[in-house]
Design a protein around this motif. Structure first.
Motif, short mmCIF file in Angstrom:
data_model
loop_
_atom_site.label_atom_id
_atom_site.label_comp_id
_atom_site.label_asym_id
_atom_site.label_seq_id
_atom_site.Cartn_x
_atom_site.Cartn_y
_atom_site.Cartn_z
N ARG A 114 -56.68 41.28 -71.58
CA ARG A 114 -56.83 40.77 -70.25
C ARG A 114 -58.51 40.73 -70.08
NH1 ARG A 114 -54.36 44.75 -67.53
NH2 ARG A 114 -52.60 44.13 -68.34
N ARG B 65 -39.37 42.93 -75.45
CA ARG B 65 -40.05 43.27 -74.36
C ARG B 65 -41.46 42.47 -74.39
NH1 ARG B 65 -39.57 49.57 -75.04
NH2 ARG B 65 -37.16 49.81 -75.13
N SER B 66 -41.94 42.46 -73.11
CA SER B 66 -43.45 41.99 -72.68
C SER B 66 -44.20 43.13 -73.23
CB SER B 66 -43.57 41.64 -71.49
OG SER B 66 -43.58 42.62 -70.56
N ILE B 67 -45.02 42.51 -74.49
CA ILE B 67 -46.16 43.60 -74.81
C ILE B 67 -47.28 43.59 -74.18
CG2 ILE B 67 -45.41 43.83 -77.26
CD1 ILE B 67 -47.10 41.48 -77.97
N LYS B 68 -48.01 44.84 -74.12
CA LYS B 68 -49.11 44.95 -73.26
C LYS B 68 -50.23 44.07 -73.37
CE LYS B 68 -52.31 48.69 -72.69
NZ LYS B 68 -53.26 49.64 -73.55
N GLN B 69 -50.67 43.72 -72.49
CA GLN B 69 -51.66 42.63 -72.79
C GLN B 69 -53.23 43.26 -72.51
OE1 GLN B 69 -53.85 40.20 -73.89
NE2 GLN B 69 -52.44 38.50 -73.06
N ASN B 70 -53.56 43.54 -73.94
CA ASN B 70 -54.96 44.20 -73.92
C ASN B 70 -56.07 43.39 -74.07
OD1 ASN B 70 -54.48 43.34 -76.67
ND2 ASN B 70 -54.17 45.51 -77.50
N SER C 82 -40.90 40.77 -79.73
CA SER C 82 -41.76 40.99 -78.53
C SER C 82 -43.10 40.11 -79.05
CB SER C 82 -42.36 42.21 -78.29
OG SER C 82 -41.18 42.90 -77.91
#
Ligand code: ZN
Length: 425
Positions: free
Chosen positions: A236, A229-234, A197
């Motif tokens: 943002r 998978r796309s990883i959570k964009q922390n 990812s």
């Protein structure tokens, strides 16, 4: 099942039956992944050395045959080359926790002295949580201490607070290297999904080494059945975080702006009221003073007591910008004995002061208020100390005193002054 005394097959991840082509392909992928140019971790360099050694042996048919015929580790003098240590995931330099999406950031705080403004950087590899804290801290310091320098304090404070609130100064090249280190670290720890990812995010890297290594890594993992998978964009953009920093730094200037607004609103009220009173000039609001006319130089504004035979004199030279109102007050009761007007660049006296002890105050400004006893833009000061005036007699004469004061410029004034509140004038 053949021998693998030095772990050559294992470190390249190929079987004993692998063809030369397979070995070449795997080596090319691993060499890219562990290349020291894109891996700052020394363990990656060690791994690069090991796979190169394995490749050099297995690519040569004679050396490979000899290696395959070696029975045990004890027949080899050297220790197995497989490094025990693994590439570490990147740690946050503030909370020391491993972070999947680290960033190298610089936050700047601004500190001003009257004529000097200093910008202090705080830099490090941060997780998103710590980055928010560092940004807030730098902006809070700027909000408190950044404003006061002329002229760079406000300019730099605004510039740096906006930059901090938008996430600080970034270095995308460093961030991509840090993420790549993580992709490799999670690969070595068997977290293939996270590794793949992260690699997906690096495929479009401007660093050619990283982008091609990332796609090699993805190919390897996809061949193992791993789908990234796309990883959570922390990282943002957070509006509350942005707004809180802007609000914090706007607070002080906001108070100043509000007081200026209230002050001008008050002026508007006076002018509106005055225009209502002056018939025929409805269109143009004019400030009309209740004290009828502008006082002239030396005009007495208020006076206590009757004309004395023996009285003292106070003379004031007004060298300041704007006009001045001088008040002579009894130092004990604080009753105003006299008040008089001294125009800009003029000199005036009041000469009916009885024996006593006095304080001398003055208001200085350019916009006279509606009652002519102060200024809308006034500064209020008091000459230091108590002025004692007493009449001296001898057999032939009466001696009275004259005190002379100079207003501004303060450096050339003859007496020290203290600033006082308008209410104390
Ligand atoms: Zn942290």
């Amino acid at each position: 099942m053949g021998n693998d005394p030095r772990g050559y097959y294992h470190s390249l991840g190929v079987s004993h039956e692998a063809s030369i082509e397979q070995i070449k392909k795997t080596y090319r992928a691993l060499a890219k992944i562990y290349h020291p140019d894109i891996n700052d971790d020394p363990k990656a360099a060690e791994r690069f050395r090991v796979i190169s050694e394995a490749y050099d042996t297995l690519i040569d048919p004679e050396l490979r045959k000899k290696y395959d015929e070696t029975n045990t580790v004890s027949e080899q003098d050297a220790a197995p080359p497989e490094p025990k240590a693994k590439v570490n995931p990147v740690h946050c330099s503030s909370c020391a926790k491993p972070t999947a999406q680290p960033r190298f950031l610089v936050f700047r705080s601004v500190v001003s002295y009257i004529f000097a403004t200093q910008t202090n950087p705080t830099s490090g590899i941060f997780c998103s949580q710590c980055a928010k804290k560092k940004a807030l801290r730098a902006s809070a310091i700027s909000a408190l201490f950044g404003w006061w320098g002329v002229p760079w304090g406000p300019i730099n404070t605004i510039k740096e607070v906006i930059r901090n609130s938008l996430g600080g100064e970034r270095s995308p090249e460093i961030d991509e290297k840090l993420m790549w280190q993580n992709a490799v670290a999670f690969l070595e720890r068997g977290d293939y999904l996270l590794s793949a990812s992260i690699a997906t995010k690096l495929i479009n890297s401007t660093d050619k080494g990283i982008s091609s290594a990332a796609s090699e890594l993805l190919d390897l993992l996809r061949a193992q059945g791993v789908e990234p998978r796309s990883i959570k964009q922390n990282w943002r953009f957070s509006f509350p975080n942005f707004a809180s920093q802007i609000a914090m730094v706007s607070f002080l200037p906001g108070v100043v702006a509000a007081s200026i607004y209230l002050d001008s609103a008050q002026n508007n009220q006076i002018s509106t009221f005055s225009s209502g009173n002056s018939a025929g000039s409805d269109n143009e609001p004019v400030i009309v003073n209740q004290c009828v006319d502008m006082p002239t130089n030396g005009e007495v504004l208020s006076e206590m007591g009757s004309k004395l035979e023996a009285s003292h004199k106070i003379t004031v030279e007004n060298g300041s910008k704007g006009d001045a109102i001088v008040k002579i007050k009894d130092s004990l009761s604080r009753n105003t004995v006299a008040a008089f007007y001294v125009a800009e660049k003029s000199k005036a006296s009041f000469d009916n002061i009885p024996d006593g002890s006095y304080v001398v105050q003055f208001a200085n400004g350019t916009k006279l208020n509606s009652t002519c006893d102060g200024f809308l833009d006034g500064t209020y000061s008091q000459f230091e100390g108590h002025q004692k005036l007493s009449t001296q007699y001898d057999s032939t004469s009466i001696y009275t005193q004259e005190l002379v004061f100079t207003l501004f410029p303060a450096l050339n004034g003859n007496i020290d002054i203290d600033t006082i509140k308008a209410a104390d004038f």
